[in-house]
Write a protein that holds these residues in place. Structure first.
Motif, PDB file in Angstrom:
ATOM      1  N   LYS A 155       0.815  -1.220   0.000  1.00 29.45           N
ATOM      2  CA  LYS A 155       0.000   0.000   0.000  1.00 29.45           C
ATOM      3  C   LYS A 155       0.848   1.270   0.000  1.00 29.45           C
ATOM      4  N   ASN A 156       2.186   1.123   0.018  1.00 30.03           N
ATOM      5  CA  ASN A 156       3.104   2.266   0.094  1.00 30.03           C
ATOM      6  C   ASN A 156       2.830   3.132   1.320  1.00 30.03           C
ATOM      7  N   LYS A 157       2.608   2.456   2.450  1.00 29.19           N
ATOM      8  CA  LYS A 157       2.294   3.156   3.702  1.00 29.19           C
ATOM      9  C   LYS A 157       3.319   2.801   4.769  1.00 29.19           C
ATOM     10  N   VAL A 158       3.504   3.724   5.697  1.00 24.64           N
ATOM     11  CA  VAL A 158       4.371   3.513   6.842  1.00 24.64           C
ATOM     12  C   VAL A 158       3.570   3.883   8.092  1.00 24.64           C
ATOM     13  N   LYS A 159       3.680   3.052   9.124  1.00 24.81           N
ATOM     14  CA  LYS A 159       3.014   3.361  10.392  1.00 24.81           C
ATOM     15  C   LYS A 159       4.081   3.928  11.318  1.00 24.81           C
ATOM     16  N   VAL A 160       3.823   5.162  11.781  1.00 26.29           N
ATOM     17  CA  VAL A 160       4.767   5.881  12.625  1.00 26.29           C
ATOM     18  C   VAL A 160       4.102   6.157  13.965  1.00 26.29           C
ATOM     19  N   SER A 161       4.849   5.923  15.037  1.00 30.33           N
ATOM     20  CA  SER A 161       4.356   6.222  16.379  1.00 30.33           C
ATOM     21  C   SER A 161       4.836   7.628  16.742  1.00 30.33           C
ATOM     22  N   VAL A 162       3.877   8.585  16.819  1.00 30.21           N
ATOM     23  CA  VAL A 162       4.225   9.962  17.177  1.00 30.21           C
ATOM     24  C   VAL A 162       3.672  10.274  18.563  1.00 30.21           C
ATOM     25  N   SER A 163       4.310  11.192  19.259  1.00 30.79           N
ATOM     26  CA  SER A 163       3.875  11.561  20.603  1.00 30.79           C
ATOM     27  C   SER A 163       2.925  12.749  20.512  1.00 30.79           C
ATOM     28  N   ILE A 164       1.656  12.513  20.899  1.00 29.57           N
ATOM     29  CA  ILE A 164       0.643  13.575  20.886  1.00 29.57           C
ATOM     30  C   ILE A 164       0.152  13.724  22.328  1.00 29.57           C
ATOM     31  N   PHE A 165       0.325  14.899  22.882  1.00 27.73           N
ATOM     32  CA  PHE A 165      -0.025  15.185  24.279  1.00 27.73           C
ATOM     33  C   PHE A 165       0.602  14.165  25.225  1.00 27.73           C
ATOM     34  N   GLY A 166       1.845  13.792  24.948  1.00 28.14           N
ATOM     35  CA  GLY A 166       2.574  12.894  25.829  1.00 28.14           C
ATOM     36  C   GLY A 166       2.254  11.418  25.652  1.00 28.14           C
ATOM     37  N   ARG A 167       1.409  11.088  24.679  1.00 23.28           N
ATOM     38  CA  ARG A 167       1.054   9.689  24.437  1.00 23.28           C
ATOM     39  C   ARG A 167       1.545   9.261  23.061  1.00 23.28           C
ATOM     40  N   ALA A 168       2.071   8.041  22.978  1.00 22.14           N
ATOM     41  CA  ALA A 168       2.495   7.493  21.688  1.00 22.14           C
ATOM     42  C   ALA A 168       1.245   7.075  20.909  1.00 22.14           C
TER      43      ALA A 168
END
Length: 178
Positions: free
Chosen positions: A151-164
Protein backbone atom coordinates in the motif's frame (compact mmCIF):
# COMPACT_ATOMS: atom_id res chain seq x y z
CA UNK A 1 26.92 -16.71 -36.52
CA UNK A 2 26.76 -14.47 -33.46
CA UNK A 3 25.20 -15.85 -30.27
CA UNK A 4 24.38 -14.30 -26.91
CA UNK A 5 26.73 -15.04 -24.02
CA UNK A 6 26.61 -14.00 -20.39
CA UNK A 7 29.88 -12.60 -19.06
CA UNK A 8 30.53 -12.59 -15.33
CA UNK A 9 32.13 -9.35 -14.14
CA UNK A 10 32.94 -7.72 -10.83
CA UNK A 11 29.76 -6.26 -9.38
CA UNK A 12 29.69 -2.51 -9.88
CA UNK A 13 32.04 -2.63 -12.88
CA UNK A 14 29.55 -3.84 -15.52
CA UNK A 15 29.53 -0.58 -17.50
CA UNK A 16 33.33 -0.36 -17.40
CA UNK A 17 33.59 -3.97 -18.66
CA UNK A 18 31.12 -3.21 -21.49
CA UNK A 19 33.09 -0.14 -22.54
CA UNK A 20 36.43 -1.98 -22.30
CA UNK A 21 35.24 -4.89 -24.46
CA UNK A 22 33.89 -2.55 -27.14
CA UNK A 23 37.04 -0.38 -27.15
CA UNK A 24 39.40 -3.38 -27.24
CA UNK A 25 37.38 -5.01 -30.05
CA UNK A 26 37.74 -1.84 -32.12
CA UNK A 27 41.46 -1.61 -31.35
CA UNK A 28 42.04 -5.24 -32.37
CA UNK A 29 39.82 -5.01 -35.47
CA UNK A 30 37.22 -7.43 -34.05
CA UNK A 31 34.26 -5.03 -34.11
CA UNK A 32 32.29 -7.21 -36.52
CA UNK A 33 32.71 -10.23 -34.19
CA UNK A 34 31.45 -8.22 -31.20
CA UNK A 35 27.96 -7.23 -32.35
CA UNK A 36 26.53 -5.99 -29.08
CA UNK A 37 27.53 -5.68 -25.42
CA UNK A 38 24.76 -4.72 -23.00
CA UNK A 39 24.28 -4.13 -19.28
CA UNK A 40 20.58 -4.77 -18.62
CA UNK A 41 19.06 -2.12 -16.34
CA UNK A 42 15.59 -1.51 -14.96
CA UNK A 43 13.83 1.55 -13.61
CA UNK A 44 12.56 1.37 -10.03
CA UNK A 45 10.91 3.93 -7.79
CA UNK A 46 12.64 4.77 -4.53
CA UNK A 47 11.68 7.18 -1.78
CA UNK A 48 14.56 9.42 -0.76
CA UNK A 49 14.14 12.35 1.59
CA UNK A 50 10.39 12.03 1.30
CA UNK A 51 10.33 12.26 -2.51
CA UNK A 52 9.64 9.51 -5.04
CA UNK A 53 12.61 9.18 -7.39
CA UNK A 54 13.00 7.08 -10.56
CA UNK A 55 16.33 5.24 -10.38
CA UNK A 56 18.12 3.08 -12.96
CA UNK A 57 19.27 -0.16 -11.38
CA UNK A 58 21.14 -3.10 -12.86
CA UNK A 59 18.77 -5.91 -13.79
CA UNK A 60 21.49 -8.57 -13.33
CA UNK A 61 24.27 -7.18 -11.10
CA UNK A 62 27.62 -8.75 -11.89
CA UNK A 63 26.67 -9.84 -15.42
CA UNK A 64 27.02 -8.40 -18.91
CA UNK A 65 25.26 -9.78 -22.00
CA UNK A 66 27.24 -9.89 -25.24
CA UNK A 67 26.31 -10.99 -28.74
CA UNK A 68 29.53 -12.46 -30.08
CA UNK A 69 30.91 -14.50 -32.95
CA UNK A 70 33.02 -16.49 -30.53
CA UNK A 71 36.42 -17.11 -32.06
CA UNK A 72 39.62 -17.74 -30.12
CA UNK A 73 40.54 -14.04 -30.47
CA UNK A 74 37.17 -12.85 -29.17
CA UNK A 75 37.29 -15.38 -26.32
CA UNK A 76 40.71 -14.13 -25.23
CA UNK A 77 39.68 -10.50 -25.67
CA UNK A 78 36.78 -11.01 -23.22
CA UNK A 79 38.69 -13.23 -20.78
CA UNK A 80 41.60 -10.76 -20.62
CA UNK A 81 39.37 -7.72 -20.05
CA UNK A 82 40.00 -6.23 -16.60
CA UNK A 83 37.25 -6.97 -14.03
CA UNK A 84 35.96 -10.00 -16.02
CA UNK A 85 35.96 -13.31 -14.15
CA UNK A 86 34.78 -15.39 -17.11
CA UNK A 87 31.85 -16.62 -19.11
CA UNK A 88 28.77 -18.27 -17.67
CA UNK A 89 28.91 -21.96 -18.54
CA UNK A 90 29.95 -25.36 -17.28
CA UNK A 91 33.64 -25.86 -16.60
CA UNK A 92 34.57 -22.35 -17.69
CA UNK A 93 33.45 -23.19 -21.24
CA UNK A 94 31.25 -20.39 -22.65
CA UNK A 95 27.65 -21.54 -22.94
CA UNK A 96 25.52 -19.48 -25.34
CA UNK A 97 21.95 -18.62 -24.40
CA UNK A 98 19.10 -18.80 -26.86
CA UNK A 99 17.67 -15.75 -28.62
CA UNK A 100 14.48 -16.43 -26.66
CA UNK A 101 16.32 -16.19 -23.33
CA UNK A 102 18.15 -13.05 -24.43
CA UNK A 103 14.84 -11.53 -25.53
CA UNK A 104 13.41 -12.37 -22.12
CA UNK A 105 16.22 -10.44 -20.40
CA UNK A 106 15.76 -7.49 -22.72
CA UNK A 107 11.99 -7.90 -22.67
CA UNK A 108 12.12 -7.50 -18.91
CA UNK A 109 14.35 -4.50 -19.35
CA UNK A 110 11.99 -2.95 -21.90
CA UNK A 111 8.98 -3.56 -19.63
CA UNK A 112 10.85 -1.90 -16.78
CA UNK A 113 11.68 1.10 -18.95
CA UNK A 114 8.11 1.46 -20.24
CA UNK A 115 6.36 0.90 -16.91
CA UNK A 116 8.45 1.33 -13.77
CA UNK A 117 8.10 -1.48 -11.28
CA UNK A 118 5.96 -1.06 -8.21
CA UNK A 119 8.99 -1.95 -6.13
CA UNK A 120 9.81 0.98 -3.88
CA UNK A 121 12.86 1.37 -1.66
CA UNK A 122 12.81 3.60 1.39
CA UNK A 123 15.84 4.91 3.24
CA UNK A 124 14.42 4.08 6.70
CA UNK A 125 13.49 0.85 8.47
CA UNK A 126 11.42 -0.32 11.42
CA UNK A 127 12.73 1.29 14.60
CA UNK A 128 14.25 4.33 12.83
CA UNK A 129 13.44 7.86 13.91
CA UNK A 130 11.63 9.82 11.19
CA UNK A 131 10.20 13.31 10.72
CA UNK A 132 6.71 13.81 9.25
CA UNK A 133 6.94 16.21 6.30
CA UNK A 134 3.32 17.05 5.55
CA UNK A 135 -0.24 16.44 6.62
CA UNK A 136 -1.78 17.16 10.02
CA UNK A 137 1.30 15.78 11.82
CA UNK A 138 3.87 17.83 9.86
CA UNK A 139 7.08 18.51 11.84
CA UNK A 140 6.31 15.74 14.36
CA UNK A 141 9.03 13.17 14.97
CA UNK A 142 8.28 9.51 15.56
CA UNK A 143 9.46 5.93 15.31
CA UNK A 144 8.71 3.63 12.36
CA UNK A 145 6.57 0.71 13.55
CA UNK A 146 5.51 -0.93 10.26
CA UNK A 147 6.24 -0.70 6.52
CA UNK A 148 3.53 -1.80 4.08
CA UNK A 149 5.08 -2.00 0.60
CA UNK A 150 1.81 -3.19 -0.99
CA UNK A 151 0.00 0.00 0.00
CA UNK A 152 3.10 2.27 0.09
CA UNK A 153 2.29 3.16 3.70
CA UNK A 154 4.37 3.51 6.84
CA UNK A 155 3.01 3.36 10.39
CA UNK A 156 4.77 5.88 12.63
CA UNK A 157 4.36 6.22 16.38
CA UNK A 158 4.23 9.96 17.18
CA UNK A 159 3.87 11.56 20.60
CA UNK A 160 0.64 13.58 20.89
CA UNK A 161 -0.02 15.18 24.28
CA UNK A 162 2.57 12.89 25.83
CA UNK A 163 1.05 9.69 24.44
CA UNK A 164 2.49 7.49 21.69
CA UNK A 165 -0.08 7.38 18.88
CA UNK A 166 0.29 5.24 15.74
CA UNK A 167 -0.27 7.19 12.51
CA UNK A 168 -0.42 5.70 9.01
CA UNK A 169 1.27 7.83 6.35
CA UNK A 170 2.50 7.54 2.75
CA UNK A 171 6.18 6.69 2.26
CA UNK A 172 6.91 10.15 0.85
CA UNK A 173 5.32 11.91 3.84
CA UNK A 174 8.24 11.03 6.13
CA UNK A 175 12.02 11.25 5.99
CA UNK A 176 14.77 9.71 8.07
CA UNK A 177 16.08 11.92 10.88
CA UNK A 178 19.84 12.12 10.52
Amino acid sequence: MARWYIIHAYSGFENKVRDSIIAEAERMGLSEAVESVEVPTETVTEVKRGKKVQVERKFMPGYVLAKLKLTDDVYHLVKNTPKVTGFLGAGGKPQPISEKDAARYFGGVEEAKNAPKREIHVDYEIGDSVKVLDGPFASFNGLVEELDFDKNKVKVSVSIFGRATPVELDFEQVELVR
